[in-house]
Motif scaffolding. Structure first.
Motif, short mmCIF file in Angstrom:
data_model
loop_
_atom_site.label_atom_id
_atom_site.label_comp_id
_atom_site.label_asym_id
_atom_site.label_seq_id
_atom_site.Cartn_x
_atom_site.Cartn_y
_atom_site.Cartn_z
N PRO A 94 4.19 -5.34 0.75
CA PRO A 94 3.81 -4.16 0.23
C PRO A 94 4.51 -2.90 0.59
O PRO A 94 4.74 -2.05 0.01
CB PRO A 94 2.18 -3.95 0.51
N SER A 95 4.57 -2.84 2.12
CA SER A 95 5.00 -1.69 2.68
C SER A 95 6.65 -1.61 2.39
O SER A 95 7.30 -0.55 1.99
CB SER A 95 4.98 -1.53 4.13
N VAL A 96 7.18 -2.78 2.39
CA VAL A 96 8.63 -2.89 2.07
C VAL A 96 8.93 -2.44 0.43
O VAL A 96 9.91 -1.74 0.28
CB VAL A 96 9.22 -4.07 2.26
N LEU A 97 8.04 -2.90 -0.43
CA LEU A 97 8.38 -2.62 -1.71
C LEU A 97 8.11 -1.23 -2.08
O LEU A 97 8.85 -0.61 -2.99
CB LEU A 97 7.46 -3.69 -2.61
N SER A 98 6.90 -0.68 -1.40
CA SER A 98 6.84 0.84 -1.41
C SER A 98 8.00 1.42 -1.06
O SER A 98 8.41 2.36 -1.96
CB SER A 98 5.56 1.13 -0.47
N SER A 99 8.64 0.99 0.03
CA SER A 99 10.01 1.79 0.33
C SER A 99 11.28 1.56 -0.79
O SER A 99 12.07 2.33 -1.00
CB SER A 99 10.42 1.27 1.76
N ARG A 100 11.32 0.39 -1.09
CA ARG A 100 12.51 0.25 -2.08
C ARG A 100 12.30 0.68 -3.30
O ARG A 100 13.13 1.27 -3.97
CB ARG A 100 12.50 -1.70 -2.02
N LEU A 101 10.99 0.89 -3.87
CA LEU A 101 10.59 1.43 -5.16
C LEU A 101 10.51 2.80 -5.16
O LEU A 101 10.30 3.64 -6.10
CB LEU A 101 9.64 0.68 -5.84
N GLY A 102 10.17 3.46 -3.74
CA GLY A 102 9.87 4.74 -3.68
C GLY A 102 8.41 4.98 -4.38
O GLY A 102 8.26 6.27 -5.12
N VAL A 137 6.11 4.57 4.17
CA VAL A 137 5.68 5.04 5.46
C VAL A 137 4.04 4.87 5.24
O VAL A 137 3.44 5.35 4.25
CB VAL A 137 5.93 6.43 5.60
N GLU A 138 3.32 4.45 6.38
CA GLU A 138 2.08 4.31 6.35
C GLU A 138 1.18 5.86 6.37
O GLU A 138 1.24 6.66 7.53
CB GLU A 138 1.28 3.42 7.58
N ARG A 139 0.59 6.24 5.55
CA ARG A 139 -0.20 7.67 5.42
C ARG A 139 -1.55 7.48 5.88
O ARG A 139 -2.06 8.49 6.42
CB ARG A 139 -0.06 8.14 4.25
N ARG A 140 -2.24 6.59 5.74
CA ARG A 140 -3.62 6.48 5.99
C ARG A 140 -4.12 4.98 6.40
O ARG A 140 -3.62 3.94 5.76
CB ARG A 140 -4.25 6.83 4.69
N HIS A 141 -5.04 4.71 7.34
CA HIS A 141 -5.36 3.22 7.78
C HIS A 141 -6.65 3.48 8.06
O HIS A 141 -7.20 4.32 9.19
CB HIS A 141 -4.48 2.77 8.98
N ILE A 142 -7.67 2.68 7.65
CA ILE A 142 -9.09 2.52 7.90
C ILE A 142 -9.38 1.15 8.10
O ILE A 142 -9.16 0.49 7.26
CB ILE A 142 -9.75 3.21 6.70
N GLY A 157 -4.21 8.68 10.26
CA GLY A 157 -3.61 9.59 9.22
C GLY A 157 -4.36 10.61 8.63
O GLY A 157 -5.78 10.78 9.04
N GLU A 158 -4.22 11.28 7.86
CA GLU A 158 -4.72 12.43 7.11
C GLU A 158 -5.65 11.90 6.14
O GLU A 158 -5.47 10.97 5.17
CB GLU A 158 -3.67 13.29 6.48
N PRO A 159 -7.30 12.28 6.23
CA PRO A 159 -8.13 11.61 5.28
C PRO A 159 -7.79 12.16 3.85
O PRO A 159 -7.33 13.25 3.67
CB PRO A 159 -9.32 12.34 5.63
N PHE A 160 -8.12 11.34 2.88
CA PHE A 160 -8.10 11.85 1.43
C PHE A 160 -9.44 12.70 1.09
O PHE A 160 -10.49 12.51 1.82
CB PHE A 160 -8.32 10.57 0.41
N LEU A 161 -9.20 13.61 0.27
CA LEU A 161 -10.52 14.35 -0.11
C LEU A 161 -11.72 13.84 -0.56
O LEU A 161 -12.81 14.32 -0.21
CB LEU A 161 -10.08 15.49 -1.08
#
Length: 224
Positions: A94-102, A137-142, A157-161
């Motif tokens: 999932p992280s690699v595909l996130s990078s490849r596809l933007g 890039v990992e933006r949030r991890h819970i 990471g920065e919490p979502f609202l």
């Protein structure tokens, strides 16, 4: 009990914010540059019908290498990703595909406790995890996880609202991030997992990829 039931594959799976055809094409392009050097190739099978039937086709579980991959549309925006690794779906693709596809991607863990009926030993500890990636890039991890008998909670990471920040401070660690909260967060991110249970017909398709080649001596298949 999990709100959406993917059977044996509840424990971990991925989500990529792109149509299934686009995701599987990117995955194939990536893997076809790697696998020939190891004597492997991937064969693609288009799937329709029920997700449950497609998940059964992923079995048996394998180690130390993954041999089957499933891509299944949640809707026109999001694609589910599963593989048949014995330890659960790999977090890497999932992280690699996130990078490849933007695009955005998510790793989800909704693991229940599993006890071996013969030995009485715990073979899987419960955990609830959300990892959110943007452009690789990992933006949030819970996470909340039972680490060998001790519950642990963490967030990076920065919490979502939309997050329930008050829940992260409750006394019971295992209740700080629940499956219900995870589903709620996914809906806020535009993912309704219940849509994945719809019966697929043309033009919507899922894709099953199977790895073929000479397996290493350590290769094993596991019956659930």
């Amino acid at each position: 009990m999990n709100i959406v039931d993917f059977g044996k594959f509840n424990s971990s799976f991925g989500l990529v914010k792109s149509p299934s055809k686009v995701v599987v094409e990117s995955f194939l392009s990536w893997q076809q540059k790697i696998l020939p050097d190891w004597g492997f190739e991937l064969k693609l099978e288009k799937r329709q019908g029920k997700l449950g039937d497609a998940l059964i086709a992923l079995c048996p579980r394998t180690a130390p290498i993954v041999t089957r991959y499933l891509f299944w549309p949640v809707d026109e925006n999001w694609t589910l990703y599963f593989d048949n690794g014995v330890s659960g779906t790999d977090a890497g693709p999932p992280s690699v595909l996130s990078s490849r596809l933007g695009v955005d991607a998510i790793r989800v863990v909704m693991a229940d406790e599993v006890i071996d009926p013969v030995s009485g030993q715990v073979t899987q500890y419960p955990a609830t995890i959300l990892e959110f990636y943007s452009n690789g890039v990992e933006r949030r991890h819970i996470f909340v996880a039972n680490d060998g008998g001790k519950w642990k909670f963490g967030e990076l990471g920065e919490p979502f609202l939309f997050e329930n920040m008050a829940a992260y401070k409750v006394r019971s660690i295992k209740d700080r991030f629940t499956n219900a909260m995870l589903h709620s967060y996914l809906k806020e991110l535009g993912v309704n997992l219940s849509n994945a249970n719809s019966v697929l017909t043309e033009p919507d398709l899922g894709y099953l990829l199977t790895k073929h080649g000479k397996m290493p001596a350590s290769y094993k298949e596991f019956k659930d």
